[in-house]
Enzyme design. Structure first.
Site, PDB file in Angstrom:
ATOM      1  N   LYS A 116     -47.743 -16.170  -8.008  1.00  0.00           N
ATOM      2  CA  LYS A 116     -48.021 -17.593  -7.754  1.00  0.00           C
ATOM      3  C   LYS A 116     -47.520 -18.048  -6.383  1.00  0.00           C
ATOM      4  O   LYS A 116     -48.135 -18.920  -5.757  1.00  0.00           O
ATOM      5  CB  LYS A 116     -47.421 -18.449  -8.864  1.00  0.00           C
ATOM      6  CG  LYS A 116     -47.850 -18.055 -10.276  1.00  0.00           C
ATOM      7  CD  LYS A 116     -49.351 -18.021 -10.447  1.00  0.00           C
ATOM      8  CE  LYS A 116     -49.772 -17.287 -11.724  1.00  0.00           C
ATOM      9  NZ  LYS A 116     -51.228 -17.119 -11.864  1.00  0.00           N
ATOM     10  N   LYS A 201     -42.299 -30.076  -4.834  1.00  0.00           N
ATOM     11  CA  LYS A 201     -42.135 -31.475  -5.238  1.00  0.00           C
ATOM     12  C   LYS A 201     -42.718 -31.604  -6.646  1.00  0.00           C
ATOM     13  O   LYS A 201     -43.785 -31.045  -6.925  1.00  0.00           O
ATOM     14  CB  LYS A 201     -42.921 -32.361  -4.256  1.00  0.00           C
ATOM     15  CG  LYS A 201     -42.938 -33.823  -4.599  1.00  0.00           C
ATOM     16  CD  LYS A 201     -41.764 -34.548  -3.991  1.00  0.00           C
ATOM     17  CE  LYS A 201     -41.700 -35.988  -4.467  1.00  0.00           C
ATOM     18  NZ  LYS A 201     -40.326 -36.515  -4.312  1.00  0.00           N
ATOM     19  N   ARG A 291     -60.405 -15.300 -14.471  1.00  0.00           N
ATOM     20  CA  ARG A 291     -61.096 -14.894 -15.711  1.00  0.00           C
ATOM     21  C   ARG A 291     -62.086 -15.976 -16.116  1.00  0.00           C
ATOM     22  O   ARG A 291     -62.045 -17.079 -15.586  1.00  0.00           O
ATOM     23  CB  ARG A 291     -60.066 -14.743 -16.829  1.00  0.00           C
ATOM     24  CG  ARG A 291     -59.324 -16.058 -17.080  1.00  0.00           C
ATOM     25  CD  ARG A 291     -58.460 -16.075 -18.324  1.00  0.00           C
ATOM     26  NE  ARG A 291     -57.977 -17.401 -18.627  1.00  0.00           N
ATOM     27  CZ  ARG A 291     -56.850 -17.934 -18.161  1.00  0.00           C
ATOM     28  NH1 ARG A 291     -56.087 -17.230 -17.330  1.00  0.00           N
ATOM     29  NH2 ARG A 291     -56.497 -19.155 -18.475  1.00  0.00           N
TER      30      ARG A 291
HETATM   31  C1  MV4 Z   1     -46.303 -28.859 -11.909  1.00  0.00           C
HETATM   32  C2  MV4 Z   1     -46.146 -30.113 -12.529  1.00  0.00           C
HETATM   33  C3  MV4 Z   1     -45.701 -31.163 -11.752  1.00  0.00           C
HETATM   34  N1  MV4 Z   1     -45.401 -30.959 -10.450  1.00  0.00           N
HETATM   35  N2  MV4 Z   1     -46.000 -28.711 -10.612  1.00  0.00           N
HETATM   36  C4  MV4 Z   1     -47.573 -26.454 -15.864  1.00  0.00           C
HETATM   37  C5  MV4 Z   1     -48.371 -25.220 -15.932  1.00  0.00           C
HETATM   38  C6  MV4 Z   1     -48.206 -24.526 -14.643  1.00  0.00           C
HETATM   39  N3  MV4 Z   1     -49.426 -23.941 -14.223  1.00  0.00           N
HETATM   40  C7  MV4 Z   1     -47.763 -25.598 -13.700  1.00  0.00           C
HETATM   41  N4  MV4 Z   1     -47.459 -26.751 -14.486  1.00  0.00           N
HETATM   42  C8  MV4 Z   1     -47.042 -27.897 -13.912  1.00  0.00           C
HETATM   43  N5  MV4 Z   1     -46.737 -27.798 -12.587  1.00  0.00           N
HETATM   44  C9  MV4 Z   1     -45.559 -29.754  -9.914  1.00  0.00           C
HETATM   45  N6  MV4 Z   1     -45.240 -29.574  -8.628  1.00  0.00           N
HETATM   46  C10 MV4 Z   1     -46.465 -30.236 -13.877  1.00  0.00           C
HETATM   47  C11 MV4 Z   1     -46.898 -29.127 -14.591  1.00  0.00           C
HETATM   48  C12 MV4 Z   1     -47.171 -29.356 -15.969  1.00  0.00           C
HETATM   49  C13 MV4 Z   1     -48.479 -29.275 -16.466  1.00  0.00           C
HETATM   50  C14 MV4 Z   1     -49.560 -28.943 -15.659  1.00  0.00           C
HETATM   51  C15 MV4 Z   1     -50.833 -28.870 -16.174  1.00  0.00           C
HETATM   52  C16 MV4 Z   1     -51.046 -29.154 -17.520  1.00  0.00           C
HETATM   53  C17 MV4 Z   1     -50.002 -29.474 -18.322  1.00  0.00           C
HETATM   54  C18 MV4 Z   1     -48.714 -29.544 -17.817  1.00  0.00           C
HETATM   55  C19 MV4 Z   1     -47.655 -29.890 -18.659  1.00  0.00           C
HETATM   56  C20 MV4 Z   1     -46.386 -29.949 -18.149  1.00  0.00           C
HETATM   57  C21 MV4 Z   1     -46.152 -29.672 -16.826  1.00  0.00           C
END
Ligand code: MV4
Length: 445
Positions: A116, A201, A291
């Protein structure tokens, strides 16, 4: 050229891939575990091979067993579906080394996007927006604190080898960050064998909006618009829709251009999804899924493109059947019907004693279940995907409510009652969504 496709998967996606192969005139080989002998994909494929005991590690994840099944049956291509071996770059490489066609992206694209931190750096270099954060994995607590102080709290630590929400830690101040740095590295090391973490952030209540892309092996990448996937619980999506209620044509063009640039940056081919976080009119790259995804049918509904058929075309070396981004027609919503308790979300395996599937205008059901089918306890709990399509979002919601109310499953508990409550929620109806939606929805009020 391809003539016989082995499907290295089970459940509804195995049936979806058989359907595409049959339309393309390709023979199919099912593989199955001992627990899946009575599965529909076994009955509907032209041939079937048992590859091991129930637990996925011993069957669907057993590379040697899957490759042997392909060699015994003379399959010349492998479609991995989603989950299991779909994003295993090593498996993709082995398929090629055995002289078979991998129906998926180049192994190197899987590898680059699988890391990532590398993915973030690679797409940012091509002008794709990312949140402020570190370009490389962090080497010390104090480096993390210095960077976080520059960009401002809250921040999030993510495992380079993670994804899909595993190995993340949020910190609201320097003290929390010092602690989070150690626990995040420890967790990453334990879960993935690599301790590297990077920092971004943190957005507190963003939307999850992703863009579907499809690319051929001649360097042509086409974006197929976005899906809004904010309605999820513990990183398991429950409802997805296309288009997003907040994306207008200007934003769509910008997001599709960013997604196309991200795919091109890693020499992508096949179907893929570029995930973004969205807040206040701005979007930021999160990760790329290399995918076909569970929710691909909502994009099929609003574009008229058969994504799995396109995967077969491009894997065989043919050009894409479409030259440019298609227009979005109407609105589609997917409801994931899981075998789980709608209150506790505990899995609910067992025999399906009664079943009636909804149909009629604008309704599609992708499922592998039938009356008398026993839902095994070993795999994920997805029973069916209900996809509804209407001229606009309001019509799609009306059709969703109607179809959910005519979807009868007995013998196991399902998420249908939960979906029926969500479609009547004022925030859902108004399109006021965020990744915090389910937390708020489930809060006793
Ligand atoms: C984040 C975020 C807020 N800020 N990154 C969750 C899955 C992973 N792929 C990255 N995720 C998140 N990254 C930043 N900088 C919040 C999440 C996140 C989230 C993202 C998509 C769908 C659901 C989520 C649930 C909690 C947190």
């Amino acid at each position: 050229m391809i003539s016989k496709v082995l499907i290295a998967n089970r459940g509804e996606i195995a049936l979806r891939i058989i359907a595409a192969c049959r339309e393309a005139g390709l023979a199919t080989v099912a593989v199955h575990s001992e627990a899946d002998r009575n599965s529909l994909h076994v009955r509907l494929a032209d041939e079937a091979v048992c590859i091991g005991p129930p637990y996925a590690n011993a069957s669907y994840l057993n590379i040697t067993a899957v490759i042997s099944a392909a060699e015994i049956t003379g399959a010349d291509a492998i479609h991995p579906g989603y989950g299991f071996l779909a994003e295993n770059a090593h498996f993709a490489e082995v398929v090629g080394e055995c002289g078979m066609t991998w129906i998926g992206p180049p192994p190197e694209a899987i590898r680059l996007m699988g890391d990532k931190a590398t993915a973030r750096r690679t797409v940012a270099a091509r002008g794709v927006p990312v949140l402020p954060g570190s370009q490389e994995p962090l080497t010390s607590r104090e480096e993390a604190v210095k960077l976080a102080t520059e960009i401002g709290f809250p921040v999030i630590l993510k495992a380079s080898a993670g994804g899909g929400g595993k190995g993340m830690r949020v910190a609201r101040d320097a003290r929390e960050l010092r602690h989070a740095f150690d626990t995040a590295r420890h967790e990453a090391e334990r879960a993935f064998g690599v301790a590297d973490v990077y920092l971004e952030k943190y957005l507190t209540a963003p939307r999850h909006i992703e863009v579907q892309v499809i690319a051929d092996t001649r360097g042509k990448v086409v974006a197929l618009g976005e899906r809004e996937c904010s309605i999820q619980r513990r990183h398991q999506k429950l409802i997805e829709e296309a288009p997003s209620p907040v994306v207008d044509e200007t934003l769509r063009t910008a997001m599709c251009e960013a997604a196309t640039a991200a795919a091109a940056a890693v020499g992508y081919a096949s179907a893929g999804t570029v995930e973004f976080l969205y807040e206040d009119g701005h979007f930021y790259f999160m990760e790329m899924n290399t995918r076909i995804q569970v929710e691909h049918p909502v994009t099929e509904a609003v574009t008229g493109v058969d994504l799995v058929l396109e995967q077969l075309r491009v894997a065989a070396g043919n050009p894409l059947s479409l030259r440019r981004r298609p227009r979005i027609q109407g609105h589609a919503i997917e409801f994931r019907v899981n075998a789980e308790d709608p209150e506790s979300f505990a899995p609910s395996p067992g025999e399906i004693t009664e079943l009636a599937l909804p149909g009629g205008p604008g309704v599609r059901v992708d499922t592998h279940i039938y009356r008398g089918y026993r839902v095994p306890p070993y795999y994920d709990s997805l029973l069916a995907k209900l996809i509804v399509h209407g001229r606009d979002r309001a019509e799609a919601i009306t059709r969703g409510r109607r179809a959910l109310s005519m979807f009868l499953v007995e013998g196991v508990k399902t998420s249908i009652p939960l979906h029926l409550r969500i479609v009547d929620d004022p925030d859902f109806q108004a399109g006021r969504l965020s990744t915090q939606f389910m937390e708020r929805f489930l809060k006793p009020s």
